[in-house]
Design an enzyme around this catalytic site. Structure first.
Site, PDB file in Angstrom:
ATOM      1  N   LYS A  16       0.827  -1.210   0.000  1.00  0.00           N
ATOM      2  CA  LYS A  16       0.000   0.000   0.000  1.00  0.00           C
ATOM      3  C   LYS A  16       0.867   1.268   0.000  1.00  0.00           C
ATOM      4  CE  LYS A  16      -2.276  -0.937   3.808  1.00  0.00           C
ATOM      5  NZ  LYS A  16      -1.703  -2.236   4.236  1.00  0.00           N
ATOM      6  N   ARG A  91      -9.762   1.354   9.062  1.00  0.00           N
ATOM      7  CA  ARG A  91      -9.383  -0.032   9.349  1.00  0.00           C
ATOM      8  C   ARG A  91     -10.445  -0.760  10.143  1.00  0.00           C
ATOM      9  NH1 ARG A  91      -3.549   0.519   9.040  1.00  0.00           N
ATOM     10  NH2 ARG A  91      -2.522  -1.356   9.700  1.00  0.00           N
ATOM     11  N   ARG A 130      11.490  -6.463   4.826  1.00  0.00           N
ATOM     12  CA  ARG A 130      11.398  -5.073   5.286  1.00  0.00           C
ATOM     13  C   ARG A 130      11.986  -4.941   6.695  1.00  0.00           C
ATOM     14  NH1 ARG A 130       5.619  -2.199   5.197  1.00  0.00           N
ATOM     15  NH2 ARG A 130       5.383  -3.037   7.283  1.00  0.00           N
ATOM     16  N   ARG A 136      11.657  -1.942  11.320  1.00  0.00           N
ATOM     17  CA  ARG A 136      10.420  -1.544  11.996  1.00  0.00           C
ATOM     18  C   ARG A 136      10.132  -2.483  13.147  1.00  0.00           C
ATOM     19  NH1 ARG A 136       5.231  -0.151   8.312  1.00  0.00           N
ATOM     20  NH2 ARG A 136       4.203  -1.370   9.927  1.00  0.00           N
ATOM     21  N   ARG A 147      -0.713  -9.075  13.076  1.00  0.00           N
ATOM     22  CA  ARG A 147      -1.270  -7.975  12.265  1.00  0.00           C
ATOM     23  C   ARG A 147      -2.138  -8.519  11.141  1.00  0.00           C
ATOM     24  NH1 ARG A 147       4.115  -5.541  11.087  1.00  0.00           N
ATOM     25  NH2 ARG A 147       3.142  -4.423   9.378  1.00  0.00           N
TER      26      ARG A 147
HETATM   27  P1  ADP Z   1       0.740  -2.260   7.952  1.00  0.00           P
HETATM   28  O1  ADP Z   1      -0.544  -2.038   7.236  1.00  0.00           O
HETATM   29  O2  ADP Z   1       1.868  -2.667   7.067  1.00  0.00           O
HETATM   30  O3  ADP Z   1       0.601  -3.167   9.146  1.00  0.00           O
HETATM   31  P2  ADP Z   1       0.719   0.527   8.859  1.00  0.00           P
HETATM   32  O4  ADP Z   1       1.886   1.423   8.735  1.00  0.00           O
HETATM   33  O5  ADP Z   1      -0.491   0.844   8.048  1.00  0.00           O
HETATM   34  O6  ADP Z   1       1.265  -0.919   8.570  1.00  0.00           O
HETATM   35  O7  ADP Z   1       0.258   0.451  10.398  1.00  0.00           O
HETATM   36  C1  ADP Z   1       1.171   0.142  11.427  1.00  0.00           C
HETATM   37  C2  ADP Z   1       0.445   0.148  12.776  1.00  0.00           C
HETATM   38  O8  ADP Z   1      -0.081   1.472  13.021  1.00  0.00           O
HETATM   39  C3  ADP Z   1      -0.768  -0.775  12.878  1.00  0.00           C
HETATM   40  O9  ADP Z   1      -0.415  -2.093  13.231  1.00  0.00           O
HETATM   41  C4  ADP Z   1      -1.579  -0.061  13.980  1.00  0.00           C
HETATM   42  O10 ADP Z   1      -1.047  -0.329  15.261  1.00  0.00           O
HETATM   43  C5  ADP Z   1      -1.349   1.411  13.679  1.00  0.00           C
HETATM   44  N1  ADP Z   1      -2.383   1.954  12.769  1.00  0.00           N
HETATM   45  C6  ADP Z   1      -2.189   2.441  11.513  1.00  0.00           C
HETATM   46  N2  ADP Z   1      -3.350   2.857  10.972  1.00  0.00           N
HETATM   47  C7  ADP Z   1      -4.320   2.619  11.898  1.00  0.00           C
HETATM   48  C8  ADP Z   1      -5.723   2.807  11.940  1.00  0.00           C
HETATM   49  N3  ADP Z   1      -6.399   3.340  10.903  1.00  0.00           N
HETATM   50  N4  ADP Z   1      -6.396   2.428  13.055  1.00  0.00           N
HETATM   51  C9  ADP Z   1      -5.755   1.913  14.104  1.00  0.00           C
HETATM   52  N5  ADP Z   1      -4.422   1.694  14.139  1.00  0.00           N
HETATM   53  C10 ADP Z   1      -3.700   2.040  13.051  1.00  0.00           C
END
Ligand code: ADP
Length: 196
Positions: A16, A91, A130, A136, A147
Site C-alpha cells: 500500500k 481499518r 522489510r 520496523r 497484524r
Molecule cells: P501495515 O498495514 O503494514 O501493518 P501501517 O503502517 O499501516 O502498517 O500500520 C502500522 C500500525 O499502526 C498498525 O499495526 C496499527 O497499530 C497502527 N495503525 C495504523 N493505521 C491505523 C488505523 N487506521 N487504526 C488503528 N491503528 C492504526
C-alpha cells in the site's frame, strides 16, 4: 469539492505504501498514511505517540477514538481540499462511520477503494525483508502474523461495506511495482477516474 478521493486497502505487506506514493504523484494529491503519522509521533515521543506505541508494537490497532481524531485533523488541512489518498485508514467499521460523517459534512465522497490483493505467504516474506531493511519494531514474525489476523478480523469486512457501494477495485498486488501501478491506473480509468 473537486479532486479525487482514493482509499487503499489491503493486508500488511501488500504494498500500500509503495503504491500510495505512485498514485499521489500521478493524481497530485497527498498520500496520508495513519501508520506513518503514528510512527512519526512515536519517534518524536509526542503524547499521541506515547499512547499509540504499545498498540503498534503488539500489532494491534490503535483505539478508534485516537485514530479518528488524528485523521480529522489531517483531512482538514488545506492540501486535502483537492482530494487525497488514504493508506491504512479506515481499518474498522467505526472508522468507516467516522470518515463517512466527515466526508458528508464536507459535501464530498469517496471515488474509489483500491483493494490490493496479496497472498499471506507472500506478505509475510515481504515483511521479513522489510524488517531487515528498515528495522520496523512491528515487523518481527509473531507480530506480523498477529497484524494479519487483526486485518482479517477487523479490516477485511470493510471490503463488503465498500463493495455494496460499488466502490471496490480489486487489484492483484503481486508483481513488479510498475506493473501493479499500471493495473491500478487501468482500473481507475475504467471507472472514469483519470489524472487530469
Ligand atoms: P501495515 O498495514 O503494514 O501493518 P501501517 O503502517 O499501516 O502498517 O500500520 C502500522 C500500525 O499502526 C498498525 O499495526 C496499527 O497499530 C497502527 N495503525 C495504523 N493505521 C491505523 C488505523 N487506521 N487504526 C488503528 N491503528 C492504526
Amino acid at each position: 469539492m473537486s479532486g479525487t478521493r482514493i482509499l487503499l486497502i489491503g493486508p500488511p505487506g501488500a504494498g500500500k505504501g509503495t503504491q500510495a506514493i505512485e498514485l499521489s504523484a500521478a493524481f497530485g494529491i497527498p498520500a496520508i498514511s495513519t501508520g506513518d503519522i503514528f510512527r512519526h509521533n512515536v519517534k518524536n515521543e509526542t503524547p499521541l505517540g506515547l499512547k499509540a506505541k504499545a498498540f503498534m508494537d503488539a500489532g494491534d490497532n490503535v483505539p478508534d477514538s485516537l485514530t479518528n481524531d488524528l485523521i480529522t485533523d489531517r483531512l482538514e488541512d488545506p492540501d486535502c481540499s483537492n482530494g487525497f489518498l488514504l493508506d491504512g485508514y479506515p481499518r474498522t467499521p467505526d472508522q468507516v462511520r467516522h470518515l463517512d460523517e466527515f466526508l458528508a459534512s464536507h459535501n464530498t465522497a469517496l471515488d474509489v477503494v483500491v483493494q490490493l490483493v496479496a497472498d499471506p505467504d507472500v506478505v509475510v516474506e515481504r515483511l521479513r525483508l522489510r524488517a531487515t531493511e528498515q528495522g520496523r519494531s512491528d515487523d518481527n514474525e509473531a507480530v506480523v502474523r498477529h497484524r494479519l489476523e487483526v486485518y482479517q478480523e477487523q479490516t477485511a469486512p470493510l471490503i463488503d461495506i465498500f463493495s455494496s457501494r460499488n466502490l471496490v477495485a480489486p487489484i492483484d498486488g503481486i508483481g513488479e511495482i510498475s506493473d501493479v501501478t499500471e493495473r491500478i491506473m487501468n482500473a481507475l480509468a475504467g471507472r472514469g477516474i483519470t489524472a487530469s
